[in-house]
Scaffold this motif. Structure first.
Motif, PDB file in Angstrom:
ATOM      1  N   PRO A  10      -5.172 -54.675 -26.686  1.00 22.14           N
ATOM      2  CA  PRO A  10      -4.487 -55.982 -26.665  1.00 22.14           C
ATOM      3  C   PRO A  10      -3.232 -56.011 -27.535  1.00 22.14           C
ATOM      4  O   PRO A  10      -2.266 -56.689 -27.202  1.00 22.14           O
ATOM      5  N   LYS A  11      -3.208 -55.259 -28.629  1.00 17.78           N
ATOM      6  CA  LYS A  11      -2.022 -55.214 -29.488  1.00 17.78           C
ATOM      7  C   LYS A  11      -0.859 -54.553 -28.757  1.00 17.78           C
ATOM      8  O   LYS A  11       0.288 -54.943 -28.923  1.00 17.78           O
ATOM      9  N   LEU A  12      -1.168 -53.549 -27.946  1.00 14.33           N
ATOM     10  CA  LEU A  12      -0.141 -52.891 -27.152  1.00 14.33           C
ATOM     11  C   LEU A  12       0.445 -53.863 -26.131  1.00 14.33           C
ATOM     12  O   LEU A  12       1.652 -53.913 -25.935  1.00 14.33           O
ATOM     13  N   LEU A  13      -0.418 -54.661 -25.512  1.00 11.28           N
ATOM     14  CA  LEU A  13       0.050 -55.647 -24.536  1.00 11.28           C
ATOM     15  C   LEU A  13       1.027 -56.635 -25.146  1.00 11.28           C
ATOM     16  O   LEU A  13       1.971 -57.058 -24.489  1.00 11.28           O
ATOM     17  N   GLU A  14       0.805 -56.994 -26.393  1.00  8.40           N
ATOM     18  CA  GLU A  14       1.696 -57.941 -27.071  1.00  8.40           C
ATOM     19  C   GLU A  14       3.090 -57.343 -27.272  1.00  8.40           C
ATOM     20  O   GLU A  14       4.076 -58.078 -27.318  1.00  8.40           O
ATOM     21  N   LEU A  15       3.164 -56.029 -27.395  1.00  5.88           N
ATOM     22  CA  LEU A  15       4.442 -55.368 -27.662  1.00  5.88           C
ATOM     23  C   LEU A  15       5.223 -55.026 -26.401  1.00  5.88           C
ATOM     24  O   LEU A  15       6.448 -54.965 -26.428  1.00  5.88           O
ATOM     25  N   LEU A  16       4.518 -54.777 -25.315  1.00  5.38           N
ATOM     26  CA  LEU A  16       5.182 -54.339 -24.091  1.00  5.38           C
ATOM     27  C   LEU A  16       5.875 -55.489 -23.372  1.00  5.38           C
ATOM     28  O   LEU A  16       5.355 -56.597 -23.303  1.00  5.38           O
ATOM     29  N   VAL A  17       7.036 -55.194 -22.840  1.00  4.08           N
ATOM     30  CA  VAL A  17       7.769 -56.143 -21.992  1.00  4.08           C
ATOM     31  C   VAL A  17       8.241 -55.390 -20.754  1.00  4.08           C
ATOM     32  O   VAL A  17       8.304 -54.163 -20.739  1.00  4.08           O
ATOM     33  N   ARG A  24       7.557 -60.987 -20.871  1.00  2.00           N
ATOM     34  CA  ARG A  24       6.199 -60.594 -21.239  1.00  2.00           C
ATOM     35  C   ARG A  24       5.414 -60.215 -19.998  1.00  2.00           C
ATOM     36  O   ARG A  24       5.695 -60.678 -18.894  1.00  2.00           O
ATOM     37  N   LEU A  25       4.418 -59.388 -20.207  1.00  3.10           N
ATOM     38  CA  LEU A  25       3.582 -58.908 -19.119  1.00  3.10           C
ATOM     39  C   LEU A  25       2.175 -59.476 -19.247  1.00  3.10           C
ATOM     40  O   LEU A  25       1.703 -59.734 -20.354  1.00  3.10           O
ATOM     41  N   SER A  26       1.519 -59.652 -18.117  1.00  8.67           N
ATOM     42  CA  SER A  26       0.114 -60.035 -18.136  1.00  8.67           C
ATOM     43  C   SER A  26      -0.700 -58.884 -17.550  1.00  8.67           C
ATOM     44  O   SER A  26      -0.194 -58.107 -16.736  1.00  8.67           O
ATOM     45  N   PHE A  27      -1.944 -58.786 -17.992  1.00  8.50           N
ATOM     46  CA  PHE A  27      -2.810 -57.697 -17.565  1.00  8.50           C
ATOM     47  C   PHE A  27      -3.677 -58.169 -16.416  1.00  8.50           C
ATOM     48  O   PHE A  27      -4.409 -59.144 -16.541  1.00  8.50           O
ATOM     49  N   ASP A  28      -3.566 -57.499 -15.280  1.00  8.93           N
ATOM     50  CA  ASP A  28      -4.419 -57.772 -14.123  1.00  8.93           C
ATOM     51  C   ASP A  28      -5.546 -56.747 -14.163  1.00  8.93           C
ATOM     52  O   ASP A  28      -5.370 -55.602 -13.764  1.00  8.93           O
ATOM     53  N   ARG A  29      -6.688 -57.170 -14.676  1.00 10.55           N
ATOM     54  CA  ARG A  29      -7.825 -56.267 -14.884  1.00 10.55           C
ATOM     55  C   ARG A  29      -8.328 -55.697 -13.555  1.00 10.55           C
ATOM     56  O   ARG A  29      -8.661 -54.525 -13.456  1.00 10.55           O
ATOM     57  N   GLU A  33      -3.245 -53.243 -13.608  1.00  7.32           N
ATOM     58  CA  GLU A  33      -1.784 -53.230 -13.652  1.00  7.32           C
ATOM     59  C   GLU A  33      -1.289 -54.221 -14.699  1.00  7.32           C
ATOM     60  O   GLU A  33      -1.980 -55.173 -15.036  1.00  7.32           O
ATOM     61  N   LEU A  34      -0.064 -53.988 -15.157  1.00  6.55           N
ATOM     62  CA  LEU A  34       0.640 -54.952 -15.995  1.00  6.55           C
ATOM     63  C   LEU A  34       1.644 -55.651 -15.094  1.00  6.55           C
ATOM     64  O   LEU A  34       2.442 -54.989 -14.416  1.00  6.55           O
ATOM     65  N   VAL A  35       1.608 -56.975 -15.088  1.00 10.43           N
ATOM     66  CA  VAL A  35       2.386 -57.753 -14.134  1.00 10.43           C
ATOM     67  C   VAL A  35       3.524 -58.497 -14.826  1.00 10.43           C
ATOM     68  O   VAL A  35       3.308 -59.177 -15.829  1.00 10.43           O
ATOM     69  N   SER A  36       4.709 -58.353 -14.258  1.00  7.34           N
ATOM     70  CA  SER A  36       5.873 -59.122 -14.677  1.00  7.34           C
ATOM     71  C   SER A  36       6.152 -60.152 -13.587  1.00  7.34           C
ATOM     72  O   SER A  36       6.654 -59.805 -12.519  1.00  7.34           O
ATOM     73  N   GLU A  37       5.801 -61.402 -13.866  1.00 11.74           N
ATOM     74  CA  GLU A  37       6.043 -62.473 -12.889  1.00 11.74           C
ATOM     75  C   GLU A  37       7.543 -62.679 -12.682  1.00 11.74           C
ATOM     76  O   GLU A  37       7.992 -62.932 -11.575  1.00 11.74           O
ATOM     77  N   LYS A  38       8.303 -62.554 -13.756  1.00 10.29           N
ATOM     78  CA  LYS A  38       9.741 -62.784 -13.670  1.00 10.29           C
ATOM     79  C   LYS A  38      10.431 -61.771 -12.758  1.00 10.29           C
ATOM     80  O   LYS A  38      11.272 -62.124 -11.938  1.00 10.29           O
ATOM     81  N   ALA A  39      10.073 -60.494 -12.893  1.00  7.34           N
ATOM     82  CA  ALA A  39      10.674 -59.445 -12.065  1.00  7.34           C
ATOM     83  C   ALA A  39       9.925 -59.239 -10.754  1.00  7.34           C
ATOM     84  O   ALA A  39      10.392 -58.507  -9.889  1.00  7.34           O
ATOM     85  N   ARG A  40       8.736 -59.869 -10.628  1.00  2.00           N
ATOM     86  CA  ARG A  40       7.891 -59.725  -9.432  1.00  2.00           C
ATOM     87  C   ARG A  40       7.503 -58.258  -9.216  1.00  2.00           C
ATOM     88  O   ARG A  40       7.555 -57.736  -8.114  1.00  2.00           O
ATOM     89  N   LEU A  41       7.119 -57.597 -10.340  1.00  2.00           N
ATOM     90  CA  LEU A  41       6.699 -56.204 -10.313  1.00  2.00           C
ATOM     91  C   LEU A  41       5.362 -56.039 -11.019  1.00  2.00           C
ATOM     92  O   LEU A  41       5.052 -56.780 -11.958  1.00  2.00           O
ATOM     93  N   ALA A  42       4.595 -55.047 -10.571  1.00  2.00           N
ATOM     94  CA  ALA A  42       3.327 -54.702 -11.214  1.00  2.00           C
ATOM     95  C   ALA A  42       3.382 -53.221 -11.590  1.00  2.00           C
ATOM     96  O   ALA A  42       3.605 -52.365 -10.734  1.00  2.00           O
TER      97      ALA A  42
END
Length: 62
Positions: A10-17, A24-29, A33-42
């Motif tokens: 979770p600490k890594l997730l806070e740092l990654l963009v 910021r990225l969200s984690f799709d368990r 995948e790590l999802v960027s809603e803004k860029a529409r990429l996973a």
């Protein structure tokens, strides 16, 4: 065959963009995948390592 879901620190997730949008990225368990809603990429996670390359990312459908 069940998909193996990697644990992501979770600490890594806070740092990654997102390298494209810098958002910021969200984690799709479920998709692992790590999802960027803004860029529409996973971005995939392979063997517990996020692959933060736009060329490796999957485009999200609307």
């Amino acid at each position: 065959m069940d998909q193996i879901v990697s644990k992501v620190d979770p600490k890594l997730l806070e740092l990654l963009v997102c390298p494209l949008s810098k958002a910021r990225l969200s984690f799709d368990r479920e998709a692992n995948e790590l999802v960027s809603e803004k860029a529409r990429l996973a971005y995939p996670i392979r063997d517990g390592v996020p692959i933060m390359l736009v060329s490796e990312a999957r485009r999200l459908e609307d």
